[in-house]
Design a protein around this motif. Structure first.
Motif, short mmCIF file in Angstrom:
data_model
loop_
_atom_site.label_atom_id
_atom_site.label_comp_id
_atom_site.label_asym_id
_atom_site.label_seq_id
_atom_site.Cartn_x
_atom_site.Cartn_y
_atom_site.Cartn_z
N HIS A 94 0.87 -1.18 0.00
CA HIS A 94 0.00 0.00 0.00
C HIS A 94 0.90 1.23 0.00
CE1 HIS A 94 -3.92 -1.91 1.20
NE2 HIS A 94 -3.06 -2.90 1.33
N PRO A 95 0.70 2.18 -0.92
CA PRO A 95 1.56 3.37 -0.93
C PRO A 95 1.36 4.23 0.31
CG PRO A 95 0.11 3.33 -2.86
CD PRO A 95 -0.27 2.19 -2.00
N GLU A 96 2.44 4.83 0.75
CA GLU A 96 2.41 5.77 1.86
C GLU A 96 1.92 7.14 1.36
OE1 GLU A 96 3.04 7.24 5.74
OE2 GLU A 96 3.17 5.17 5.06
N ALA A 97 2.26 7.47 0.12
CA ALA A 97 1.87 8.74 -0.50
C ALA A 97 1.78 8.52 -2.01
CB ALA A 97 2.90 9.82 -0.19
N ILE A 98 0.98 9.36 -2.65
CA ILE A 98 0.84 9.32 -4.11
C ILE A 98 1.21 10.70 -4.63
CG2 ILE A 98 -0.74 9.01 -6.04
CD1 ILE A 98 -2.45 7.25 -4.08
N TYR A 99 2.14 10.74 -5.57
CA TYR A 99 2.58 12.01 -6.15
C TYR A 99 2.03 12.12 -7.57
CZ TYR A 99 5.56 15.74 -7.88
OH TYR A 99 6.02 16.91 -8.42
N LEU A 100 1.23 13.15 -7.82
CA LEU A 100 0.73 13.43 -9.17
C LEU A 100 1.88 14.06 -9.93
CD1 LEU A 100 -1.35 13.77 -11.41
CD2 LEU A 100 -2.14 15.83 -10.25
#
Length: 126
Positions: free
Chosen positions: A48-54
């Motif tokens: 599961h990602p800790e953060a998602i960067y657009l």
């Protein structure tokens, strides 16, 4: 990366980086190379990602928000805060209207959308 079609014609696209805790730290500390990220900063397929960067968005505009929101509501992504660096004026207006705000970080121009499922802003600061 997502592409968006209308009547069989390409109308836009967007790309994301799914970050693990090392990538999230690197992003906030302005140490993440978003053009060639270190593999140690990226969430593994089973993670599961800790953060998602657009990383990039072009042409799709608001028409892309529904499908992307539906994807990010899923179990794998719902705990990850979303980060971006909006392009001045139009980008800042769009992301402000979506609930993004400037992030408290060492990374200039970084904005964040705190997910309700991931806790409150005060939880994050602690």
């Amino acid at each position: 990366m997502f592409s968006f079609l209308r009547y069989g014609e390409l109308v836009g696209g967007c790309a994301f980086l799914y970050l693990n805790y090392r990538g999230h730290d690197a992003l906030v500390l302005d140490c993440l190379d978003v053009h060639q990220p270190d593999a140690d900063h990226l969430a593994a397929p089973e993670e599961h990602p800790e953060a998602i960067y657009l990383w990039a968005i072009a042409g799709a505009g608001r028409s892309a928000l529904g499908p992307i929101s539906a994807l990010f509501a899923g179990a794998r992504y719902r705990m990850a805060d979303l980060y971006t660096r909006p392009v001045p004026d139009k980008g800042a207006q769009l992301f402000t209207s979506l609930g993004f705000e400037p992030a408290r970080s060492w990374s200039p121009g970084l904005w964040v959308y705190r997910r309700l499922a991931s806790g409150t802003a005060s939880d994050k600061a602690a």
